[in-house]
Write a protein that holds these residues in place. Sequence first.
Motif, PDB file in Angstrom:
ATOM      1  N   ALA A   1       0.519  -1.096  -0.207  1.00  0.00           N
ATOM      2  CA  ALA A   1      -0.134   0.097   0.074  1.00  0.00           C
ATOM      3  C   ALA A   1       0.785   1.316   0.051  1.00  0.00           C
ATOM      4  O   ALA A   1       0.509   2.512  -0.743  1.00  0.00           O
ATOM      5  CB  ALA A   1      -1.001   0.013   1.084  1.00  0.00           C
ATOM      6  N   ARG A   2       1.951   1.278   0.611  1.00  0.00           N
ATOM      7  CA  ARG A   2       2.957   2.521   0.710  1.00  0.00           C
ATOM      8  C   ARG A   2       3.071   3.113  -0.634  1.00  0.00           C
ATOM      9  O   ARG A   2       2.901   4.330  -0.645  1.00  0.00           O
ATOM     10  CB  ARG A   2       4.240   2.206   1.728  1.00  0.00           C
ATOM     11  CG  ARG A   2       3.801   1.993   3.059  1.00  0.00           C
ATOM     12  CD  ARG A   2       5.052   1.966   3.929  1.00  0.00           C
ATOM     13  NE  ARG A   2       5.227   3.613   4.173  1.00  0.00           N
ATOM     14  CZ  ARG A   2       6.386   3.967   5.087  1.00  0.00           C
ATOM     15  NH1 ARG A   2       7.220   2.888   5.554  1.00  0.00           N
ATOM     16  NH2 ARG A   2       6.498   5.110   5.407  1.00  0.00           N
ATOM     17  N   PRO A   3       3.801   2.364  -1.481  1.00  0.00           N
ATOM     18  CA  PRO A   3       4.051   3.177  -2.853  1.00  0.00           C
ATOM     19  C   PRO A   3       2.683   3.528  -3.493  1.00  0.00           C
ATOM     20  O   PRO A   3       2.840   4.638  -4.170  1.00  0.00           O
ATOM     21  CB  PRO A   3       4.902   1.933  -3.637  1.00  0.00           C
ATOM     22  CG  PRO A   3       5.020   0.841  -2.626  1.00  0.00           C
ATOM     23  CD  PRO A   3       4.256   1.190  -1.426  1.00  0.00           C
ATOM     24  N   VAL A   4       1.685   2.845  -3.167  1.00  0.00           N
ATOM     25  CA  VAL A   4       0.415   3.379  -3.963  1.00  0.00           C
ATOM     26  C   VAL A   4      -0.084   4.718  -3.335  1.00  0.00           C
ATOM     27  O   VAL A   4      -0.406   5.505  -4.093  1.00  0.00           O
ATOM     28  CB  VAL A   4      -0.754   2.145  -3.748  1.00  0.00           C
ATOM     29  CG1 VAL A   4      -2.063   2.734  -4.203  1.00  0.00           C
ATOM     30  CG2 VAL A   4      -0.438   0.803  -4.658  1.00  0.00           C
ATOM     31  N   VAL A   5       0.070   4.729  -1.839  1.00  0.00           N
ATOM     32  CA  VAL A   5      -0.452   6.044  -1.300  1.00  0.00           C
ATOM     33  C   VAL A   5       0.475   7.282  -2.006  1.00  0.00           C
ATOM     34  O   VAL A   5      -0.093   8.307  -2.061  1.00  0.00           O
ATOM     35  CB  VAL A   5      -0.473   5.866   0.200  1.00  0.00           C
ATOM     36  CG1 VAL A   5      -0.337   7.152   0.861  1.00  0.00           C
ATOM     37  CG2 VAL A   5      -1.180   4.920   0.810  1.00  0.00           C
ATOM     38  N   ARG A   6       1.800   6.914  -1.868  1.00  0.00           N
ATOM     39  CA  ARG A   6       2.657   7.953  -2.366  1.00  0.00           C
ATOM     40  C   ARG A   6       2.356   8.371  -3.877  1.00  0.00           C
ATOM     41  O   ARG A   6       2.381   9.653  -4.523  1.00  0.00           O
ATOM     42  CB  ARG A   6       3.981   7.330  -2.440  1.00  0.00           C
ATOM     43  CG  ARG A   6       4.740   7.298  -0.964  1.00  0.00           C
ATOM     44  CD  ARG A   6       6.175   6.978  -0.935  1.00  0.00           C
ATOM     45  NE  ARG A   6       6.618   6.744   0.100  1.00  0.00           N
ATOM     46  CZ  ARG A   6       6.945   5.248   0.425  1.00  0.00           C
ATOM     47  NH1 ARG A   6       6.723   4.334  -0.405  1.00  0.00           N
ATOM     48  NH2 ARG A   6       7.734   5.092   1.538  1.00  0.00           N
ATOM     49  N   THR A   7       1.941   7.354  -4.718  1.00  0.00           N
ATOM     50  CA  THR A   7       1.683   7.805  -6.144  1.00  0.00           C
ATOM     51  C   THR A   7       0.393   8.587  -6.229  1.00  0.00           C
ATOM     52  O   THR A   7       0.340   9.557  -7.019  1.00  0.00           O
ATOM     53  CB  THR A   7       1.512   6.424  -6.963  1.00  0.00           C
ATOM     54  OG1 THR A   7       2.978   5.651  -6.877  1.00  0.00           O
ATOM     55  CG2 THR A   7       1.275   6.724  -8.683  1.00  0.00           C
ATOM     56  N   LEU A   8      -0.611   8.014  -5.433  1.00  0.00           N
ATOM     57  CA  LEU A   8      -1.855   9.000  -5.573  1.00  0.00           C
ATOM     58  C   LEU A   8      -1.682  10.306  -4.762  1.00  0.00           C
ATOM     59  O   LEU A   8      -2.297  11.278  -5.401  1.00  0.00           O
ATOM     60  CB  LEU A   8      -2.954   7.986  -4.668  1.00  0.00           C
ATOM     61  CG  LEU A   8      -3.214   6.864  -5.244  1.00  0.00           C
ATOM     62  CD1 LEU A   8      -3.998   6.150  -4.173  1.00  0.00           C
ATOM     63  CD2 LEU A   8      -4.140   7.226  -6.649  1.00  0.00           C
ATOM     64  N   ALA A   9      -0.853  10.495  -3.840  1.00  0.00           N
ATOM     65  CA  ALA A   9      -0.393  11.794  -3.434  1.00  0.00           C
ATOM     66  C   ALA A   9       0.186  12.580  -4.533  1.00  0.00           C
ATOM     67  O   ALA A   9      -0.157  13.762  -4.493  1.00  0.00           O
ATOM     68  CB  ALA A   9       0.331  11.531  -2.005  1.00  0.00           C
ATOM     69  N   GLU A  10       0.939  12.119  -5.309  1.00  0.00           N
ATOM     70  CA  GLU A  10       1.622  12.775  -6.349  1.00  0.00           C
ATOM     71  C   GLU A  10       0.521  13.255  -7.203  1.00  0.00           C
ATOM     72  O   GLU A  10       0.899  14.457  -8.126  1.00  0.00           O
ATOM     73  CB  GLU A  10       2.412  12.040  -6.929  1.00  0.00           C
ATOM     74  CG  GLU A  10       4.080  11.585  -6.323  1.00  0.00           C
ATOM     75  CD  GLU A  10       4.621  10.760  -6.717  1.00  0.00           C
ATOM     76  OE1 GLU A  10       4.450  10.050  -7.778  1.00  0.00           O
ATOM     77  OE2 GLU A  10       5.943  10.493  -6.297  1.00  0.00           O
ATOM     78  N   ARG A  11      -0.524  12.611  -7.530  1.00  0.00           N
ATOM     79  CA  ARG A  11      -1.789  13.042  -8.313  1.00  0.00           C
ATOM     80  C   ARG A  11      -2.695  13.787  -7.431  1.00  0.00           C
ATOM     81  O   ARG A  11      -3.658  14.014  -8.044  1.00  0.00           O
ATOM     82  CB  ARG A  11      -2.381  11.752  -8.807  1.00  0.00           C
ATOM     83  CG  ARG A  11      -1.250  10.766  -9.470  1.00  0.00           C
ATOM     84  CD  ARG A  11      -1.863   9.428 -10.137  1.00  0.00           C
ATOM     85  NE  ARG A  11      -3.005   9.795 -11.017  1.00  0.00           N
ATOM     86  CZ  ARG A  11      -3.295   8.614 -11.831  1.00  0.00           C
ATOM     87  NH1 ARG A  11      -2.649   7.337 -11.803  1.00  0.00           N
ATOM     88  NH2 ARG A  11      -4.344   8.846 -12.396  1.00  0.00           N
ATOM     89  N   GLY A  12      -2.453  14.235  -6.425  1.00  0.00           N
ATOM     90  CA  GLY A  12      -3.321  15.092  -5.736  1.00  0.00           C
ATOM     91  C   GLY A  12      -4.491  14.376  -4.926  1.00  0.00           C
ATOM     92  O   GLY A  12      -5.597  15.044  -4.872  1.00  0.00           O
ATOM     93  N   VAL A  13      -4.359  13.029  -4.642  1.00  0.00           N
ATOM     94  CA  VAL A  13      -5.334  12.429  -3.849  1.00  0.00           C
ATOM     95  C   VAL A  13      -4.825  11.823  -2.625  1.00  0.00           C
ATOM     96  O   VAL A  13      -3.711  10.991  -2.790  1.00  0.00           O
ATOM     97  CB  VAL A  13      -6.003  11.192  -4.589  1.00  0.00           C
ATOM     98  CG1 VAL A  13      -6.926  10.583  -3.782  1.00  0.00           C
ATOM     99  CG2 VAL A  13      -6.660  11.853  -6.190  1.00  0.00           C
ATOM    100  N   LEU A  14      -5.167  12.213  -1.486  1.00  0.00           N
ATOM    101  CA  LEU A  14      -4.632  11.672  -0.153  1.00  0.00           C
ATOM    102  C   LEU A  14      -5.615  10.603   0.041  1.00  0.00           C
ATOM    103  O   LEU A  14      -6.452  10.611   0.752  1.00  0.00           O
ATOM    104  CB  LEU A  14      -4.622  12.851   0.903  1.00  0.00           C
ATOM    105  CG  LEU A  14      -3.485  14.073   0.674  1.00  0.00           C
ATOM    106  CD1 LEU A  14      -3.669  15.062   1.691  1.00  0.00           C
ATOM    107  CD2 LEU A  14      -2.354  13.383   0.269  1.00  0.00           C
ATOM    108  N   ALA A  15      -4.999   9.287  -0.329  1.00  0.00           N
ATOM    109  CA  ALA A  15      -5.928   8.152  -0.288  1.00  0.00           C
ATOM    110  C   ALA A  15      -6.007   7.583   1.052  1.00  0.00           C
ATOM    111  O   ALA A  15      -6.936   6.796   1.069  1.00  0.00           O
ATOM    112  CB  ALA A  15      -5.269   6.991  -1.187  1.00  0.00           C
ATOM    113  N   GLY A  16      -5.452   7.748   2.168  1.00  0.00           N
ATOM    114  CA  GLY A  16      -5.425   7.138   3.408  1.00  0.00           C
ATOM    115  C   GLY A  16      -4.262   6.700   4.096  1.00  0.00           C
ATOM    116  O   GLY A  16      -3.297   7.289   3.745  1.00  0.00           O
ATOM    117  N   VAL A  17      -4.161   5.910   4.982  1.00  0.00           N
ATOM    118  CA  VAL A  17      -2.841   5.563   5.805  1.00  0.00           C
ATOM    119  C   VAL A  17      -2.459   4.229   5.589  1.00  0.00           C
ATOM    120  O   VAL A  17      -3.249   3.228   5.945  1.00  0.00           O
ATOM    121  CB  VAL A  17      -2.966   5.991   7.411  1.00  0.00           C
ATOM    122  CG1 VAL A  17      -1.943   5.748   8.267  1.00  0.00           C
ATOM    123  CG2 VAL A  17      -3.347   7.441   7.567  1.00  0.00           C
TER     124      VAL A  17
END
Length: 449
Positions: free
Chosen positions: A392-408
């Motif tokens: 999940a961690r790399p997915v969260v980082r990728t989504l954050a780069e796309r402007g979506v803070l997806a969760g913890v």
Amino acid sequence: MPLTDTDRGAMLSVIGASSVDDLFVDVPEAARLSGPIAGLPNHASELAVERHMTALARKNTVAGEVPFFLGCGAYRHHVPASVDHMIQRGEFLTAYTPYQPEIAQGTLQMLFEFQTQVARLLGTDVANASMYDGSTACWEAIGMARRITKRGKAILSSGLHPHYVSVAKTMAKYTGDALATSAPTLTAETDIDALIAAIDGDTSCVVVQYPDILGRIADLTPLADACHANKALLIAVVTEPVALGAIRSPGEMDADIVVGEGQSLGVGLQFGGPYVGLFGCKDKYVRQMPGRLCGETVDADGKRGFVLTLSTREQHIRREKATSNICTNSGLCALAFSIHMTLLGEKGLRDLAGLNHALAVQAAERLAQVPGVSLVNDAFFNEFTVTLPVEARPVVRTLAERGVLAGVSLGRLYPGEDALANGLVIAATETTTAEDIETLATALQEVLA
């Protein structure tokens, strides 16, 4: 600096030192700086500093400007503008503990009302005038259980926030308390049965989070019965107080001590603090409660007034007899909490809780449609856990780069626990929109494809 060389020379001569360096002789020479800190400018104008700090601030992602699904103990809720207006009123505004009741009636009355609100919210007989935050309140409850039971073994649920566990471990180093801990498993069931089985004659307390770190909700009544059968205490930890507008309070399920984090009401995310700790308990344990309590009385003319009634802390009584070394509280945060609660009222809190739950259900149902995403728990308040087909961690980082803070990601909370690496905790509050949910689901599907 405002002092001149002449000023410094006069001060050094008074204390008998030849130079400022003489004041630091106890610091090893290898640890002392020989000059200015590398890369730090010696001087800049106010305008230049302002521009530089503004540029640094713009690197942050602002919670209110993007789809935001972070939770795990710190939640984005809408705080009415009237809260900020009210906390600045002169009769209330303070960040410190009142000592002189004759000049602190506004603060004392607010804390008295705060205690009433917290006690009703947690379902306890009594509540104190707040603690630093939820994690330190959790530890103070463990210490309180030790004083009451004269035992030193605490069983911590695997669903207790790992940061709370970390604080408890830090403090237990100095008290000798033994803490039984473990990491959670990605199942819909909580660890209530395992906790009951672990209770023995040495157990001072069992600490359980409600809802827990994965968002799961359990009936605490059987656990309370098991604790009391072994003369141990049940401590319930609530990190999302808005949930208590929709689910039974821990006090109703016979928890002895209920603590929590009050940040959700009146207090913004604020980069992690300051926050406000909630602490309530049964009436028979009130004299072992840490912190201080405000009480109602009458003055010499028979008029209603407020005072500090119980202050079992080291500033007020002998240090060795104090129940805690906590010497103040986040008074301004407690004020904001109380005002927000007052504005909501009971019906408003229930409506707010209902809105939170409905949006979380909507988010869970939509994310469950994303290929590879599985919902761990189908019973929750405003926070739930999903598993992804990848870490999940790399997915969260990728989504954050796309402007979506997806969760913890659970990998962030539990580094080294491979069984949890694919877990993602997602929170939805009244600030979440249907568009936010769709944006998250679409972006997640694209990243996982």
